[in-house]
Design a protein around this motif. Structure first.
Motif, PDB file in Angstrom:
ATOM      1  N   UNK A   1      35.845  26.543  72.698  1.00  0.00           N
ATOM      2  CA  UNK A   1      35.095  27.791  72.571  1.00  0.00           C
ATOM      3  C   UNK A   1      33.796  27.608  73.342  1.00  0.00           C
ATOM      4  N   UNK A   2      33.435  28.645  74.102  1.00  0.00           N
ATOM      5  CA  UNK A   2      32.212  28.612  74.894  1.00  0.00           C
ATOM      6  C   UNK A   2      31.360  29.814  74.509  1.00  0.00           C
ATOM      7  N   UNK A   3      30.079  29.563  74.206  1.00  0.00           N
ATOM      8  CA  UNK A   3      29.166  30.631  73.790  1.00  0.00           C
ATOM      9  C   UNK A   3      27.852  30.495  74.552  1.00  0.00           C
ATOM     10  N   UNK A   4      27.177  31.616  74.797  1.00  0.00           N
ATOM     11  CA  UNK A   4      25.877  31.551  75.458  1.00  0.00           C
ATOM     12  C   UNK A   4      24.878  30.759  74.607  1.00  0.00           C
TER      13      UNK A   4
ATOM     14  N   UNK B   1      23.414  28.669  57.262  1.00  0.00           N
ATOM     15  CA  UNK B   1      23.377  28.233  55.862  1.00  0.00           C
ATOM     16  C   UNK B   1      23.103  26.728  55.686  1.00  0.00           C
ATOM     17  N   UNK B   2      22.974  25.961  56.786  1.00  0.00           N
ATOM     18  CA  UNK B   2      22.773  24.511  56.701  1.00  0.00           C
ATOM     19  C   UNK B   2      21.556  24.081  57.510  1.00  0.00           C
ATOM     20  N   UNK B   3      21.020  22.896  57.180  1.00  0.00           N
ATOM     21  CA  UNK B   3      19.850  22.369  57.873  1.00  0.00           C
ATOM     22  C   UNK B   3      20.193  21.544  59.108  1.00  0.00           C
ATOM     23  N   UNK B   4      21.409  21.024  59.195  1.00  0.00           N
ATOM     24  CA  UNK B   4      21.764  20.163  60.313  1.00  0.00           C
ATOM     25  C   UNK B   4      21.952  20.950  61.609  1.00  0.00           C
ATOM     26  N   UNK B   5      21.881  20.232  62.729  1.00  0.00           N
ATOM     27  CA  UNK B   5      22.151  20.797  64.055  1.00  0.00           C
ATOM     28  C   UNK B   5      23.220  19.935  64.706  1.00  0.00           C
ATOM     29  N   UNK B   6      24.275  20.575  65.215  1.00  0.00           N
ATOM     30  CA  UNK B   6      25.339  19.871  65.927  1.00  0.00           C
ATOM     31  C   UNK B   6      24.951  19.779  67.402  1.00  0.00           C
ATOM     32  N   UNK B   7      24.975  18.571  67.934  1.00  0.00           N
ATOM     33  CA  UNK B   7      24.623  18.302  69.328  1.00  0.00           C
ATOM     34  C   UNK B   7      25.814  17.629  70.006  1.00  0.00           C
ATOM     35  N   UNK B   8      25.786  17.454  71.339  1.00  0.00           N
ATOM     36  CA  UNK B   8      26.921  16.837  72.031  1.00  0.00           C
ATOM     37  C   UNK B   8      27.346  15.524  71.381  1.00  0.00           C
ATOM     38  N   UNK B   9      28.652  15.412  71.143  1.00  0.00           N
ATOM     39  CA  UNK B   9      29.226  14.222  70.537  1.00  0.00           C
ATOM     40  C   UNK B   9      29.382  14.302  69.031  1.00  0.00           C
TER      41      UNK B   9
ATOM     42  N   UNK C   1      32.561  23.851  72.373  1.00  0.00           N
ATOM     43  CA  UNK C   1      33.095  23.062  71.267  1.00  0.00           C
ATOM     44  C   UNK C   1      34.615  23.001  71.355  1.00  0.00           C
ATOM     45  N   UNK C   2      35.168  21.901  70.896  1.00  0.00           N
ATOM     46  CA  UNK C   2      36.608  21.761  70.723  1.00  0.00           C
ATOM     47  C   UNK C   2      36.877  21.989  69.245  1.00  0.00           C
ATOM     48  N   UNK C   3      37.754  22.952  68.938  1.00  0.00           N
ATOM     49  CA  UNK C   3      38.010  23.364  67.561  1.00  0.00           C
ATOM     50  C   UNK C   3      39.470  23.122  67.190  1.00  0.00           C
TER      51      UNK C   3
ATOM     52  N   UNK D   1      41.710  27.185  55.654  1.00  0.00           N
ATOM     53  CA  UNK D   1      42.125  25.793  55.838  1.00  0.00           C
ATOM     54  C   UNK D   1      40.965  24.987  56.380  1.00  0.00           C
ATOM     55  N   UNK D   2      41.228  23.731  56.691  1.00  0.00           N
ATOM     56  CA  UNK D   2      40.169  22.882  57.233  1.00  0.00           C
ATOM     57  C   UNK D   2      39.945  23.162  58.715  1.00  0.00           C
ATOM     58  N   UNK D   3      38.741  22.838  59.170  1.00  0.00           N
ATOM     59  CA  UNK D   3      38.379  23.004  60.576  1.00  0.00           C
ATOM     60  C   UNK D   3      37.600  21.756  61.005  1.00  0.00           C
ATOM     61  N   UNK D   4      37.925  21.257  62.195  1.00  0.00           N
ATOM     62  CA  UNK D   4      37.183  20.162  62.801  1.00  0.00           C
ATOM     63  C   UNK D   4      36.607  20.696  64.107  1.00  0.00           C
ATOM     64  N   UNK D   5      35.294  20.538  64.290  1.00  0.00           N
ATOM     65  CA  UNK D   5      34.628  21.024  65.496  1.00  0.00           C
ATOM     66  C   UNK D   5      33.909  19.852  66.158  1.00  0.00           C
ATOM     67  N   UNK D   6      34.289  19.560  67.406  1.00  0.00           N
ATOM     68  CA  UNK D   6      33.618  18.528  68.200  1.00  0.00           C
ATOM     69  C   UNK D   6      32.737  19.238  69.221  1.00  0.00           C
ATOM     70  N   UNK D   7      31.444  18.938  69.224  1.00  0.00           N
ATOM     71  CA  UNK D   7      30.525  19.561  70.171  1.00  0.00           C
ATOM     72  C   UNK D   7      30.579  18.803  71.492  1.00  0.00           C
ATOM     73  N   UNK D   8      30.982  19.510  72.542  1.00  0.00           N
ATOM     74  CA  UNK D   8      31.090  18.940  73.882  1.00  0.00           C
ATOM     75  C   UNK D   8      29.769  19.117  74.628  1.00  0.00           C
ATOM     76  N   UNK D   9      29.154  20.284  74.479  1.00  0.00           N
ATOM     77  CA  UNK D   9      27.953  20.628  75.239  1.00  0.00           C
ATOM     78  C   UNK D   9      27.096  21.588  74.422  1.00  0.00           C
ATOM     79  N   UNK D  10      25.784  21.464  74.527  1.00  0.00           N
ATOM     80  CA  UNK D  10      24.872  22.389  73.866  1.00  0.00           C
ATOM     81  C   UNK D  10      24.591  22.003  72.422  1.00  0.00           C
TER      82      UNK D  10
END
Length: 159
Positions: A46-49, A76-84, A111-113, A61-70
């Protein structure tokens, strides 16, 4: 045996189109790699601006998201997902994705979802407005390919 007839497959990124994630956004794009009707699973990039948000949604169901870029987060959460980084979402969780941008970096978020089950888009009261799953992904992909003269690959098949 049937499983012995299933061959390892490689799908190359360059061989698959970026498809607008309509009707939710023309600016968010999705690249489907696997649309599995047996397990109800979707594997997609998935690519977003770098600024903006997607509608609030809930997972069946469950979801796994790997951040590739950005960088991105859930409101609703305090964390930030960054590359890797890897985000693991449990079935029944609800959240509102937000794309983040630094002044120095204006790259899209990629992201890879790996999504099992449905994404249920909900309003502020939690009422379901729309549903996404492997079938709606197939319909979007096939319609985009047809409209753009691209031969659709059978992303539902094994081998």
């Amino acid at each position: 045996m049937l499983f012995e007839q299933i061959h390892t497959t490689c799908l190359n990124d360059a061989d698959l189109p970026w498809v607008p994630f309509t009707p939710y956004s023309e600016r968010v794009l999705v690249k489907y790699f696997k649309l599995d009707p047996i397990r109800g699973e979707v594997i997609a990039l998935m690519k977003a601006p770098p600024r903006g948000e997607m509608p609030r949604h809930r997972h069946t169901g469950t979801v796994i998201v790997h951040t590739v870029q950005g960088r991105w987060k859930y409101r609703e959460h305090d964390w930030i997902a960054a590359p890797g980084s890897i985000v693991y979402e449990t079935a029944g969780s609800s959240h509102t994705p937000e794309a983040l941008a630094d002044d120095a970096a204006q790259d899209d978020i990629v992201t890879l979802n790996i999504i099992q089950g449905e994404l249920l888009f909900v309003n502020e009261r939690g009422q379901v407005l729309a549903s996404e799953n492997w079938k709606t992904g197939w319909d979007r992909y096939a319609a985009y390919c047809q409209a753009n003269g691209i031969e659709a690959r059978d992303l539902t098949a094994f081998g």
